[in-house]
Design an enzyme around this catalytic site. Structure first.
Site, short mmCIF file in Angstrom:
data_model
loop_
_atom_site.label_atom_id
_atom_site.label_comp_id
_atom_site.label_asym_id
_atom_site.label_seq_id
_atom_site.Cartn_x
_atom_site.Cartn_y
_atom_site.Cartn_z
N GLN A 1 -0.91 2.33 6.93
CA GLN A 1 -1.93 3.26 6.92
C GLN A 1 -1.60 4.06 5.54
O GLN A 1 -2.83 4.19 4.85
CB GLN A 1 -1.98 4.26 8.02
CG GLN A 1 -2.91 5.26 7.83
CD GLN A 1 -4.31 4.82 7.99
OE1 GLN A 1 -4.73 3.86 8.63
NE2 GLN A 1 -5.45 5.26 7.18
N CYS A 2 -0.41 4.42 5.26
CA CYS A 2 -0.30 5.23 3.93
C CYS A 2 -0.47 4.21 2.64
O CYS A 2 -1.10 4.67 1.92
CB CYS A 2 1.20 5.46 3.91
SG CYS A 2 1.73 6.52 2.43
N GLY A 3 -0.13 3.11 2.73
CA GLY A 3 -0.25 2.24 1.77
C GLY A 3 -1.66 1.78 1.69
O GLY A 3 -2.26 1.83 0.20
#
Length: 459
Positions: free
Chosen positions: A383-385
């Site tokens: 999700q962060c990437g």
């Protein structure tokens, strides 16, 4: 196999992905098919302005035309420029990412020289004279391309080359039959005027240059500043003194937009690599690797003029709070649909930095391109990437180089007695439809410091 991540994706290739036109793999394959030929009249090989146009074209185009940038007939010609690119034009072309082997015949062409018959559906010429630079169709009869004229101000061929690569990129991207068939350019001496091809005021010969400068940010725009400064006619006995400020390292995606970066520099600090380049050019450098913010304070012995290439709002909002007498800032568009746009600001101005740069709106997760959602679903991004990659700017080196040429020309005009512009807005898809707002701030008491320029024809 393509390494997919926020710090590895080519920022120009990203345009195709963010627009929804292609997957990452498809986008890289499309760019691998982009090729370009640069042709140059023999007499322009012997001119500094012709060589500036050539090396700038190759340096910018090689970051976009992944299938190859070919230069015809450059063997054995000595390099006249002060850039650390080798002894000959062929050395410089190869160092800038170009090729000198047999050129293909069925690809777009950019010419440095006089008018000629069209040899390809896309065939344009770069033209420059005085402070004017731009492009015309290859067979367009202009009054600028005469080899017996004085050399152009060095940033005019830089601007012309930047606009030319932007136009060639627009052609390979859209195949529009109108691209490359109309003149486009501007005068760096009178940026508000539209009649750049026929203007009678070509601007003065450079007689003075900035003595000391502070460069804030050494990425896309910051490296373009260095490229442009490196082309100015500094006398070796009075070199430019630079303070270079950045906190980042060069990443795998940096060379896609930053004209002085290459893959051998990945993992190295930008300050160290750019200082090394500037020292090879003959400049004197100092570096600072702390974050630029409002807590910073300029000392009396420091450069009083700053060139800013930051892409973050907190840093920009500090620009008029730390003690510089003059700040020139260049900002670029960052989305797939506006990355060719640029805006140059000068400070002090009628508005403060806080008023110019408001807080950025929060990123809307719904605007994450489908390709990045697909990569997350496939387990290739978390999700962060995914969110970080979606938030990375789309960019192209030819935009930053255009912005740098315009920004530094503001300082050169000021040193030659003309007024500053508070802002200049331009989109490279319609360069003739720019706007320039003259500054109303009284600057006659400000002395930024200067050195005398090496005059044309002298070693």
């Amino acid at each position: 196999m393509i390494n997919i991540g926020p710090e590895t994706l080519d920022r120009t290739v990203k345009q195709l992905v963010d627009s929804g036109e292609a997957s990452i793999e498809e986008a890289y394959a499309i760019f691998a098919g982009y090729r370009l030929v640069i042709e140059i009249d023999a007499e322009y090989f012997e001119r500094e302005d012709g060589q500036i146009a050539l090396v700038t074209l190759v340096s910018l185009a090689s970051r976009v035309f992944h299938g190859g940038v070919y230069v015809e007939g450059c063997e054995g010609t000595p390099l006249l420029l002060p850039l650390p690119l080798g002894e000959t034009i062929e050395d410089a072309v190869i160092a800038c990412g170009g090729r000198t082997d047999q050129a293909p015949t069925d690809v777009p062409r950019i010419r440095i020289g006089s008018a000629c018959s069209r040899r390809a559906p896309f065939h344009i010429r770069v033209v420059f004279d005085g402070w004017r630079g731009g492009i015309v169709p290859a067979d367009f009869a202009d009054t600028l391309s005469h080899v017996d004229r004085p050399p152009a101000m060095p940033l005019a061929p830089v601007l012309a080359a930047s606009i030319a690569v932007a136009e060639a990129f627009e052609y390979v991207r859209t195949k529009s039959p109108t691209v490359g068939h109309f003149p486009a350019g501007m005068s760096l001496w009178t940026p508000h005027e539209r009649n750049w091809l026929t203007a009678t005021d070509a601007g003065p010969v450079l007689s003075v240059l900035p003595e000391k400068l502070w460069l804030i940010g050494l990425g896309h725009v910051g490296q373009a500043y260095l490229w442009c400064l490196g082309l100015l006619p500094y006398d070796p006995s009075a070199p430019l003194q630079l303070v270079l400020q950045d906190t980042d390292v060069i990443g795998p995606s940096t060379p896609s937009t930053s004209i002085l970066s290459n893959m051998s520099m990945v993992g190295h600090r930008k300050t160290r690599e750019m200082a090394a380049w500037a020292e090879r050019r003959g400049f004197r450098t100092a570096i600072t690797e702390r974050l630029f913010d409002a807590d910073f304070c300029v000392a009396s012995a420091d450069p009083s003029v700053a060139l800013c290439g930051l892409d973050n709002i907190p840093g920009r909002r500090a620009l008029d709070k730390v003690g510089f007498g003059l700040v020139i800032e260049a900002g670029l568009g960052s989305r797939h649909d506006d990355f060719r746009s640029l805006r140059v600001h000068t400070l002090p101005g009628r508005r403060t930095a806080d008023e110019i740069w408001k807080d950025a709106p929060a990123t809307d997760a719904e605007h994450v391109p489908d390709e990045y959602k697909r990569l997350k679903a496939a387990g290739l991004l978390d999700q962060c990437g995914m969110t970080t990659l979606a938030g990375k700017a789309v960019g192209a080196a030819f935009v930053g180089c255009s912005a740098a040429a315009i920004a530094i020309s503001e300082l050169l005009r000021f040193l030659h007695g003309d007024g500053l512009n508070e802002s200049i807005d331009l989109d490279l898809r319609a360069a003739d439809h720019r706007s320039a707002s003259p500054s109303k701030v009284e600057m006659t008491g400000f002395n930024p410091g200067f050195v005398f320029a090496r005059q044309p024809g002298l070693p």
